[in-house]
Design a protein around this motif. Structure first.
Motif, short mmCIF file in Angstrom:
data_model
loop_
_atom_site.label_atom_id
_atom_site.label_comp_id
_atom_site.label_asym_id
_atom_site.label_seq_id
_atom_site.Cartn_x
_atom_site.Cartn_y
_atom_site.Cartn_z
N THR A 34 42.04 33.46 -27.59
CA THR A 34 42.29 34.44 -28.66
C THR A 34 41.30 35.60 -28.55
O THR A 34 41.68 36.78 -28.64
N SER A 35 40.02 35.29 -28.33
CA SER A 35 39.00 36.34 -28.25
C SER A 35 39.25 37.25 -27.05
O SER A 35 39.17 38.48 -27.15
N GLN A 36 39.55 36.64 -25.90
CA GLN A 36 39.79 37.43 -24.69
C GLN A 36 41.01 38.34 -24.88
O GLN A 36 41.00 39.51 -24.53
N GLY A 37 42.06 37.77 -25.47
CA GLY A 37 43.29 38.55 -25.69
C GLY A 37 43.05 39.67 -26.69
O GLY A 37 43.58 40.78 -26.54
N MET A 38 42.24 39.38 -27.72
CA MET A 38 41.96 40.40 -28.75
C MET A 38 41.13 41.53 -28.15
O MET A 38 41.35 42.70 -28.44
N GLU A 52 35.90 37.90 -15.79
CA GLU A 52 34.88 38.24 -16.80
C GLU A 52 35.42 37.84 -18.17
O GLU A 52 36.63 37.97 -18.44
N LEU A 53 34.53 37.38 -19.03
CA LEU A 53 34.93 36.86 -20.34
C LEU A 53 34.48 37.81 -21.44
O LEU A 53 33.46 38.50 -21.30
N ALA A 54 35.26 37.84 -22.53
CA ALA A 54 34.97 38.82 -23.59
C ALA A 54 35.03 38.19 -24.97
O ALA A 54 35.70 37.17 -25.17
N ALA A 93 30.50 35.13 -23.22
CA ALA A 93 31.06 36.45 -22.89
C ALA A 93 30.17 37.29 -21.97
O ALA A 93 28.95 37.29 -22.09
N ASP A 94 30.83 38.00 -21.06
CA ASP A 94 30.17 39.03 -20.25
C ASP A 94 30.25 40.37 -20.96
O ASP A 94 29.36 41.21 -20.82
N VAL A 126 30.20 46.47 -24.89
CA VAL A 126 28.78 46.24 -24.62
C VAL A 126 28.65 45.11 -23.59
O VAL A 126 28.96 43.95 -23.90
N PRO A 127 28.20 45.39 -22.37
CA PRO A 127 27.91 44.27 -21.45
C PRO A 127 26.82 43.38 -22.07
O PRO A 127 25.81 43.88 -22.59
#
Ligand code: FAD
Length: 372
Positions: free
Chosen positions: A79-83, A108-110, A152-153, A170-171
């Motif tokens: 959900t977080s990556q898709g958002m 990479e993860l977000a 997250a990256d 923000v990295p």
């Protein structure tokens, strides 16, 4: 378009029977997240132009439900990556989409940070600032309870900007960024919830999505609509997991000389769980049809789906615990996990009460229109 059923099979094979172990350990294997991220599975609506599978909302929804059935922590990361991907797609320029989206489909993860100590349901209280210095911006503030921030990256952080608001990418390894893990979340325990502290974080100006301040309600709604759809479909998965466990248990456990399913009071729990699963799925299918047809009612349909599905999941998981009784009292059982995870679904992406406010306003507008 990549086949959603094939992706679901691959995830099921990778997860196997490990979800409860991950939940108890409070950690998902990073190499699995990177592998799934690299296949674009975690943000499967990203188009092939940007390296994603390019699923429509309905197919991504079914994929999300299948992950939710296996492991709500993994579904939460999804959900977080898709958002994050959707925020970049909706708010970012074409150059920003070309820069960031392929990275989210390459491993990479977000994570996405809206909430702050003083801004939960009322996001107008956001005080994180993004200050423009021409060629760069400085971000300062604090975010709380950010799902997947531990993994997250890239962090998509919402804050005030000029006279309005925006989001900035923000990295996570930028100087001034600190990730503080939530120690023992009550559910989705391996989803990597964390606070984010941002102390004078300097970033190039082209990390500001869209490069301009917008009304806060507009940017928040844009990202949250994806999150609500994803959580709602994930809840359909929780209900399917509970229903399967209840049917299996009540067919085999014998009390008073017959299987539990033959006791009518137990059968009522099975019926209610089935109704919850079907109703949640219908609400999700309706919202995904709105998404896929660009229907103007999408925002409210996503709220309706999230509200319906999260309430059904919370009450369905509660029934499942009741029926499995002592069996579900053991930490690590799928139903025990569902019970803890489902309750949190009534809180995230807009609490049930905030959903009720949105739905009431929509209903009043519709009724008012039909009367005039
Ligand atoms: P509050 O806003 O303080 O609300 C407390 C209670 O008051 C609730 O019942 C609420 O419904 C009620 N209430 C508040 N205002 C009203 C009103 N006007 N009318 C009626 N009732 C009202 N945030 C992120 O930014 N990113 C994430 O990835 C993220 N993931 C999360 C994951 C989990 C598991 C959890 C628990 C939270 C997560 N959050 C995340 C934060 C989440 O969005 C907030 O918890 C949520 O918006 C509610 O805010 P709050 O907890 O501050 O509750």
């Amino acid at each position: 378009m990549t086949d959603a059923a094939g992706l679901a099979d691959l995830i099921a094979e990778r997860v196997g029977d490990q979800a409860s172990g991950w939940d108890i350990a409070g950690e998902l294997p990073r190499d699995l997240l990177v592998e799934l991220g690299g296949l674009g599975v975690l943000c499967a609506q990203v188009s092939s132009e940007h390296g994603g599978p390019g699923l429509d909302s309905r197919a991504n929804g079914e994929l999300t439900a299948s992950v939710g059935e296996l492991c709500s922590s993994l579904r939460s990361v999804m959900t977080s990556q898709g958002m994050a991907a959707w925020a970049i797609r909706r708010l970012g320029s074409r150059a920003q989409q070309h820069h960031f989206l392929p990275r989210l489909c390459a491993g990479e993860l977000a994570a996405v940070g809206f909430s702050e100590p003083g801004a939960g349901s009322d996001l107008a209280g956001i005080s994180t600032s993004i200050v423009d210095y021409g060629d760069h911006v400085v971000v300062s503030g604090r975010k709380v309870w950010v799902t997947a921030a531990h993994y997250a990256d890239l962090l998509v952080v919402f804050g005030t900007y000029g006279g309005g608001a925006t989001a900035v990418v923000v990295p996570a390894d930028t100087p001034g960024v600190r990730i503080e893990r939530v120690p023992h979340p009550s559910g989705c325990r391996a989803a990597g919830h964390a606070g984010i502290v941002l102390e004078d974080v300097h970033l190039p100006a082209d990390h500001v999505l869209g490069g301009t301040g917008l009304p806060l309600s507009l940017i928040v709604t844009a990202a949250l609509t994806y999150g609500r759809m994803s959580v709602a479909w994930g809840c359909v998965g929780i209900l399917r997991a509970c229903l399967a466990a209840v049917v299996e248990h009540t067919d085999t456990r014998v009390q008073f000389g017959v299987p539990l399913a033959q006791h009518q009071l137990v059968a009522r729990h099975i019926a209610e769980l089935y109704v919850g699963e079907q109703t949640a799925a219908w609400a999700c299918e309706h919202a995904s049809a709105s998404w896929d047809s660009n229907c103007p009612d999408l925002v409210v349909d996503a709220v309706l789906a999230k509200y319906t599905a999260s309430r059904a999941a919370a009450s369905g998981a509660d029934r499942a615990v009741q029926v499995l009784a002592s069996v579900a009292a053991a930490d690590g059982h799928v139903v025990a996990r569902a019970h803890r995870d489902a309750k949190l679904m009534e809180i995230i992406e807009g609490t049930s009460e905030i959903c009720e406010l949105v739905l009431a306003e929509h209903a009043r507008g519709r009724t008012g229109r039909s009367r005039s």
